[in-house]
Design a protein around this motif. Structure first.
Motif, PDB file in Angstrom:
ATOM      1  N   THR A   1      17.588  50.988  38.896  1.00 10.49           N
ATOM      2  CA  THR A   1      18.247  49.719  38.544  1.00 10.49           C
ATOM      3  C   THR A   1      18.149  48.695  39.672  1.00 10.49           C
ATOM      4  O   THR A   1      18.433  48.999  40.834  1.00 10.49           O
ATOM      5  N   THR A   2      17.777  47.467  39.283  1.00 10.83           N
ATOM      6  CA  THR A   2      17.717  46.373  40.252  1.00 10.83           C
ATOM      7  C   THR A   2      19.032  45.598  40.255  1.00 10.83           C
ATOM      8  O   THR A   2      19.455  45.077  41.272  1.00 10.83           O
ATOM      9  N   GLU A   3      19.652  45.511  39.068  1.00 11.13           N
ATOM     10  CA  GLU A   3      20.916  44.802  38.944  1.00 11.13           C
ATOM     11  C   GLU A   3      21.686  45.384  37.768  1.00 11.13           C
ATOM     12  O   GLU A   3      21.104  45.585  36.699  1.00 11.13           O
ATOM     13  N   GLY A   4      22.956  45.653  37.976  1.00 16.02           N
ATOM     14  CA  GLY A   4      23.805  46.119  36.878  1.00 16.02           C
ATOM     15  C   GLY A   4      24.461  44.905  36.243  1.00 16.02           C
ATOM     16  O   GLY A   4      24.988  44.047  36.953  1.00 16.02           O
ATOM     17  N   VAL A   5      24.400  44.830  34.928  1.00 16.13           N
ATOM     18  CA  VAL A   5      25.050  43.710  34.235  1.00 16.13           C
ATOM     19  C   VAL A   5      25.885  44.283  33.094  1.00 16.13           C
ATOM     20  O   VAL A   5      25.668  45.416  32.674  1.00 16.13           O
ATOM     21  N   MET A   6      26.830  43.469  32.606  1.00 13.54           N
ATOM     22  CA  MET A   6      27.586  43.909  31.438  1.00 13.54           C
ATOM     23  C   MET A   6      26.840  43.433  30.180  1.00 13.54           C
ATOM     24  O   MET A   6      25.759  42.846  30.276  1.00 13.54           O
ATOM     25  N   ALA A   7      27.399  43.683  29.009  1.00 21.12           N
ATOM     26  CA  ALA A   7      26.668  43.417  27.760  1.00 21.12           C
ATOM     27  C   ALA A   7      26.341  41.937  27.575  1.00 21.12           C
ATOM     28  O   ALA A   7      25.491  41.581  26.757  1.00 21.12           O
ATOM     29  N   ASP A   8      27.032  41.053  28.324  1.00 17.81           N
ATOM     30  CA  ASP A   8      26.744  39.610  28.237  1.00 17.81           C
ATOM     31  C   ASP A   8      25.787  39.160  29.345  1.00 17.81           C
ATOM     32  O   ASP A   8      25.643  37.968  29.594  1.00 17.81           O
ATOM     33  N   LEU A   9      25.182  40.127  30.020  1.00 13.74           N
ATOM     34  CA  LEU A   9      24.220  39.892  31.126  1.00 13.74           C
ATOM     35  C   LEU A   9      24.869  39.287  32.365  1.00 13.74           C
ATOM     36  O   LEU A   9      24.166  38.848  33.276  1.00 13.74           O
ATOM     37  N   GLN A  10      26.201  39.266  32.405  1.00 15.78           N
ATOM     38  CA  GLN A  10      26.911  38.798  33.598  1.00 15.78           C
ATOM     39  C   GLN A  10      27.289  40.020  34.442  1.00 15.78           C
ATOM     40  O   GLN A  10      27.374  41.129  33.924  1.00 15.78           O
ATOM     41  N   PRO A  11      27.564  39.808  35.744  1.00 19.75           N
ATOM     42  CA  PRO A  11      27.911  40.951  36.591  1.00 19.75           C
ATOM     43  C   PRO A  11      29.247  41.601  36.205  1.00 19.75           C
ATOM     44  O   PRO A  11      29.951  41.098  35.320  1.00 19.75           O
ATOM     45  N   TYR A  12      29.579  42.655  36.910  1.00 21.15           N
ATOM     46  CA  TYR A  12      30.800  43.429  36.631  1.00 21.15           C
ATOM     47  C   TYR A  12      32.062  42.601  36.883  1.00 21.15           C
ATOM     48  O   TYR A  12      32.175  41.919  37.897  1.00 21.15           O
ATOM     49  N   ARG A  13      32.980  42.655  35.938  1.00 23.72           N
ATOM     50  CA  ARG A  13      34.274  41.993  36.087  1.00 23.72           C
ATOM     51  C   ARG A  13      35.400  42.927  35.670  1.00 23.72           C
ATOM     52  O   ARG A  13      35.211  43.804  34.830  1.00 23.72           O
ATOM     53  N   VAL A  14      36.572  42.665  36.254  1.00 18.98           N
ATOM     54  CA  VAL A  14      37.784  43.396  35.870  1.00 18.98           C
ATOM     55  C   VAL A  14      38.841  42.349  35.551  1.00 18.98           C
ATOM     56  O   VAL A  14      38.944  41.337  36.252  1.00 18.98           O
ATOM     57  N   LEU A  15      39.624  42.572  34.506  1.00 16.71           N
ATOM     58  CA  LEU A  15      40.681  41.613  34.161  1.00 16.71           C
ATOM     59  C   LEU A  15      41.737  41.551  35.249  1.00 16.71           C
ATOM     60  O   LEU A  15      42.181  42.582  35.758  1.00 16.71           O
ATOM     61  N   ASN A  16      42.131  40.344  35.597  1.00 20.89           N
ATOM     62  CA  ASN A  16      43.202  40.147  36.568  1.00 20.89           C
ATOM     63  C   ASN A  16      44.434  39.684  35.797  1.00 20.89           C
ATOM     64  O   ASN A  16      44.841  38.526  35.868  1.00 20.89           O
ATOM     65  N   GLY A  17      44.993  40.597  35.015  1.00 21.75           N
ATOM     66  CA  GLY A  17      46.146  40.253  34.183  1.00 21.75           C
ATOM     67  C   GLY A  17      45.826  39.030  33.345  1.00 21.75           C
ATOM     68  O   GLY A  17      44.745  38.919  32.788  1.00 21.75           O
ATOM     69  N   GLY A  18      46.740  38.106  33.274  1.00 23.64           N
ATOM     70  CA  GLY A  18      46.501  36.881  32.493  1.00 23.64           C
ATOM     71  C   GLY A  18      45.861  35.790  33.329  1.00 23.64           C
ATOM     72  O   GLY A  18      45.717  34.651  32.883  1.00 23.64           O
ATOM     73  N   MET A  19      45.477  36.126  34.559  1.00 23.28           N
ATOM     74  CA  MET A  19      45.054  35.083  35.501  1.00 23.28           C
ATOM     75  C   MET A  19      43.540  34.854  35.484  1.00 23.28           C
ATOM     76  O   MET A  19      43.050  33.978  36.162  1.00 23.28           O
ATOM     77  N   GLY A  20      42.802  35.681  34.775  1.00 23.72           N
ATOM     78  CA  GLY A  20      41.341  35.526  34.780  1.00 23.72           C
ATOM     79  C   GLY A  20      40.678  36.855  35.061  1.00 23.72           C
ATOM     80  O   GLY A  20      41.124  37.887  34.567  1.00 23.72           O
ATOM     81  N   GLU A  21      39.645  36.823  35.878  1.00 22.95           N
ATOM     82  CA  GLU A  21      38.868  38.038  36.143  1.00 22.95           C
ATOM     83  C   GLU A  21      38.484  38.103  37.611  1.00 22.95           C
ATOM     84  O   GLU A  21      38.294  37.064  38.247  1.00 22.95           O
TER      85      GLU A  21
END
Ligand code: R2B
Ligand code: URA
Length: 297
Positions: A144-164
């Protein structure tokens, strides 16, 4: 290493013995005598299944004069073995499970290296796994050269209601080049490419064979073609998180080597025979061992 991103407030008092760190899911703690035998760790190799970890440790032991294997007693969540400088650990399936393993392993190696950032920087990390190929037939090997999520964006985790929280999910190019080169020399083709980490085997991998199906043949093929056109060569479920967390601390040496079980452009179901599946997974293991043997000696 990016010292500002390391949780020194929690981890440094563990080094001075002010408090014990419990690696709960591994069934070990920083004051556990079993960790004394692991201080020379040079590589951490992960795979989804515990059975594979057991086999990897046995192979590595054979490759190194029947070196001693240390087995962690708890195997209920993750299976862990240490042998001749390499810590082998399973991580289960998916980023929620694998993130637990990666975070506890990062804490463990920080403790094992006494917080020495230069020593930490030298550690090589890898995940060896299975995946669905995108334009690649079963039995291909992808670095793997780059891991992406299903939307081709990098890894994100929810920050409650504040965003990611966003993470850098790229893999170090120098390691990819070396994995490809070492294996080419051994006659094993490794294809570099981006990898989608789905949070779901069915929905987020656009399968039509789940109990729940939200797509149709056209939308599935449109997604697969879109990711292919953007450089994706396989789909699995952990890589984006793995790269994101290792980059966050500033580790510079890590890789993900996955075999493909099928070509998703031709179907959804994994129908390879047990013998074929075994052969496929042997190949990604071999690619990892070729690299380990060339770099760790
Ligand atoms: C590959 O295979 C597993 C799902 O079958 C998952 O852990 C992954 O990444
Ligand atoms: N693992 C996945 O996550 N997807 C596949 O298609 C095969 C293995």
């Amino acid at each position: 290493m990016k010292t500002e991103n390391i949780n020194h407030a929690f981890l440094d008092p563990v080094l001075t013995g002010d408090h014990v760190d419990t690696y709960y899911h591994f069934g070990a703690a920083s004051n556990d005598p079993i960790l004394r035998g692991l201080r020379d760790v040079k590589a951490v190799i992960m795979a989804g299944s515990g059975h594979r970890i057991h086999e990897f440790a046995q192979t590595w032991s054979r490759m190194n004069g029947d070196a001693e294997i240390i087995a962690f007693p708890k195997e209920e969540r993750f299976v862990t073995r240490y042998c001749h400088g390499v810590l082998y650990a399973s991580h289960g399936m998916g980023m929620p499970s694998a993130s637990i393993a990666v975070q506890e392993l990062m804490r463990m190696v920080y403790f094992l290296k006494g917080g020495d950032l230069d020593a930490l920087e030298e550690i090589f990390w890898a995940r060896v796994g299975t995946s669905g190929g995108v334009g690649l037939e079963g039995g291909s090997i992808v670095a793997t050269t780059e891991g992406v999520m299903a939307d081709l964006q990098p890894y994100r985790v929810l920050n409650g209601g504040m965003g990611e929280y966003w993470f850098d999910s790229t893999f170090p190019q120098a390691v990819i080049d070396e994995v490809v080169a070492v294996n080419a020399e051994a006659g094993l083709a490794v294809v570099p490419g981006k990898t989608v980490a789905g949070n779901e085997f069915f929905l987020e991998q656009f399968r039509l064979d789940g109990a729940i199906c939200m797509e149709n043949p056209d939308s599935k093929m449109a997604w697969l073609e879109w990711i292919y056109d953007n450089g994706v060569r396989n789909i699995e479920m952990e890589g984006a998180m793995l790269a994101g967390y290792l980059n966050h601390w500033g580790f510079g040496k890590f890789a993900m080597i996955c075999t493909t079980l099928l070509n998703r452009l031709h179907g959804d179901q994994v129908t390879a025979s047990p013998e074929q599946l075994h052969e496929y997974s042997e190949q990604s293991g071999q690619a990892m061992f070729n690299y380990l043997a060339a770099t760790l000696g």
